[in-house]
Design an enzyme around this catalytic site. Structure first.
Site, short mmCIF file in Angstrom:
data_model
loop_
_atom_site.label_atom_id
_atom_site.label_comp_id
_atom_site.label_asym_id
_atom_site.label_seq_id
_atom_site.Cartn_x
_atom_site.Cartn_y
_atom_site.Cartn_z
N LYS A 39 39.18 -16.33 85.86
CA LYS A 39 37.78 -15.55 85.38
C LYS A 39 36.91 -16.43 84.56
O LYS A 39 37.28 -17.67 84.16
CB LYS A 39 38.41 -14.51 84.48
N ARG A 135 43.91 -2.77 73.74
CA ARG A 135 42.76 -2.98 74.39
C ARG A 135 42.66 -2.09 75.50
O ARG A 135 42.09 -1.25 75.38
CB ARG A 135 42.67 -4.66 74.85
N HIS A 164 50.02 -7.33 78.59
CA HIS A 164 49.54 -8.34 78.12
C HIS A 164 50.00 -8.63 76.59
O HIS A 164 49.82 -7.81 75.78
CB HIS A 164 47.98 -8.30 78.11
N ARG A 220 50.65 -15.17 84.32
CA ARG A 220 49.25 -15.17 84.54
C ARG A 220 48.82 -16.49 83.60
O ARG A 220 48.74 -16.42 82.13
CB ARG A 220 48.28 -14.06 84.12
N TYR A 266 13.87 -31.18 64.01
CA TYR A 266 13.12 -29.86 63.45
C TYR A 266 13.49 -29.70 62.10
O TYR A 266 14.63 -29.98 61.75
CB TYR A 266 13.41 -28.76 64.23
N CYS A 312 18.45 -29.35 69.23
CA CYS A 312 17.31 -28.61 70.05
C CYS A 312 17.69 -27.80 71.13
O CYS A 312 18.81 -28.09 71.63
CB CYS A 312 16.37 -29.61 70.32
N ASP A 314 17.06 -28.60 74.23
CA ASP A 314 17.75 -29.48 75.05
C ASP A 314 17.94 -30.87 75.06
O ASP A 314 18.23 -31.81 75.67
CB ASP A 314 16.23 -29.61 76.43
#
Ligand SMILES: Cc1ncc(COP(=O)(O)O)c(C=O)c1O
Length: 373
Positions: A39, A135, A164, A220, A266, A312, A314
């Protein structure tokens, strides 16, 4: 992404995923098989590539969280059984049945809605029991007894049951033992009220590595398939010597020697304390490098360098220990020479867990696969 024009990338060692599965297989009972949990784009590692490698390594089935994730695998040609462990809307079981995807069932109302559909073929389901995770899942014995008669219908093929664990990665096994005991109780009741054979699965990475003898037909296997320990406790116990599959790299795109007192990034929150070598790295928070990682370290030429100034969108800046060149490799997760930065180090810096770090590296960062199956 086969072709890209960036100087930042994730490298996935598929052979390490294969190794981790093989190590778990050695530890499990002979009868216990493996669901590879892929997942969330295989915890950020790449669903298709990981699914193929995991199946080649001996995992028999795949597990995902959403129907879309399962459909994507099918459309990419993956034929192994796939279980959707999360919620699927009743009206979407048409698609599930069509694609041959197994869905999770735990509500009477959901069962009743599916009963009202005229499905051309039955939908394969696994019942989810909430034995203490809180859950999703059937909690009470009465709920189970209410649902079972409804499942004896041509719209359903009940193929499996699972639960689970909430605390399988902790030192105390009390809650884990309680969950197991309640699972056995529900199982006893189920068997008294159901004739067909079903497969059972309870364990995640922590449970399957720590208590292999207590597992059923399948486990799992998620986080540890990727070479990461589910918690500090399990990392210390080291039931298996895992090999991490993911590393994250970039290259310096600018290097400059600046005077004492030079502001960086910045807000000018970092001001050099002396004459310093500052390098710029083309990764930022749009790539999942969270701003809170300011102050964390990366590797350049085998040496640790601090991220200075604000990160920043990027790019971010680092204080180099010595002069380096444009194009020199920068490693955020992984090894250079004798130094290693583990995902756990970043997780600690962000007060989170390695699962979140793996998932937060955005899709803008190309993934390169080593030893593709
Ligand atoms: C229902 C279920 N099973 C198995 C897993 C795999 O757990 P892990 O990654 O700890 O192995 C998860 C992951 O969150 C899950 O939600």
């Amino acid at each position: 992404m086969e072709k890209f024009y960036r100087d930042s990338w994730v490298e996935i060692q598929l052979e390490n995923i294969i190794y981790n599965i093989q190590q778990l297989k050695k530890r499990l009972n002979k009868e216990t098989e493996i669901y590879a949990v892929v997942k969330a784009n295989a915890y950020g590692h790449g669903d298709i590539e990981v699914a193929r490698s995991a199946l080649a390594a001996g995992a028999k089935r795949l597990a995902v969280a959403t129907l879309d994730e399962a459909v994507r695998l099918r459309e990419c040609g993956v034929e192994a059984p796939i279980l959707v462990m999360g919620w699927v809307r009743p009206e979407h079981v048409y698609a599930a049945a069509d694609y041959g995807i197994t869905v999770t069932c735990y509500q009477k109302e959901w069962v009743e809605e599916v009963l009202s559909l005229s499905l051309p073929k039955p939908v394969t389901i696994h019942l989810k029991w909430d034995t203490g995770m809180g859950r999703i899942g059937i909690r009470k014995k009465e709920e189970l007894l209410d649902i079972l008669p409804l499942l004896k219908n041509k719209n359903f093929h009940l193929e499996g049951i699972f639960t689970h664990f909430a605390t399988a990665d902790e030192i105390s096994t009390e809650h884990f033992d309680n969950q197991r005991a309640y699972f056995e109780e529900l199982l006893h009741l189920f068997r008294a009220n159901w004739d067909g054979e079903v497969v059972l699965h309870t364990g995640n990475s922590a449970a399957s590595m720590r208590f292999p003898e207590k597992m059923f037909d399948y486990v799992r296997f998620g986080i540890s398939m990727y070479g990461l320990y589910p918690s500090g406790v399990v990392k210390k116990e080291k039931p298996i010597n895992l090999k991490p599959a993911l590393s994250l790299h970039s290259r310096l795109i600018h290097v400059k020697k600046v005077d004492k007192g030079t502001p960086v990034s910045y807000g000018a929150t970092y001001i050099t304390e002396r004459e310093e070598w500052i390098g710029t790295v083309p990764l930022g928070y749009a790539d999942g490098i969270r701003r809170a990682l300011q102050g964390a370290e990366v590797l350049v030429n085998g040496k640790r360098c601090e991220i200075v100034g604000r990160i920043c969108m990027d790019q971010f800046m680092i204080r180099l220990q010595e002069q380096a060149g444009v194009g020199d490799k920068v490693t955020l997760i992984g090894t250079q020479h004798e130094e290693t930065i583990e995902m756990d180090e970043l997780a600690e810096k962000l007060s989170t867990i390695n699962y979140e770090i793996a998932c937060m590296i955005s899709s803008r960062v190309p993934r390169i696969y080593i030893d593709k199956v």
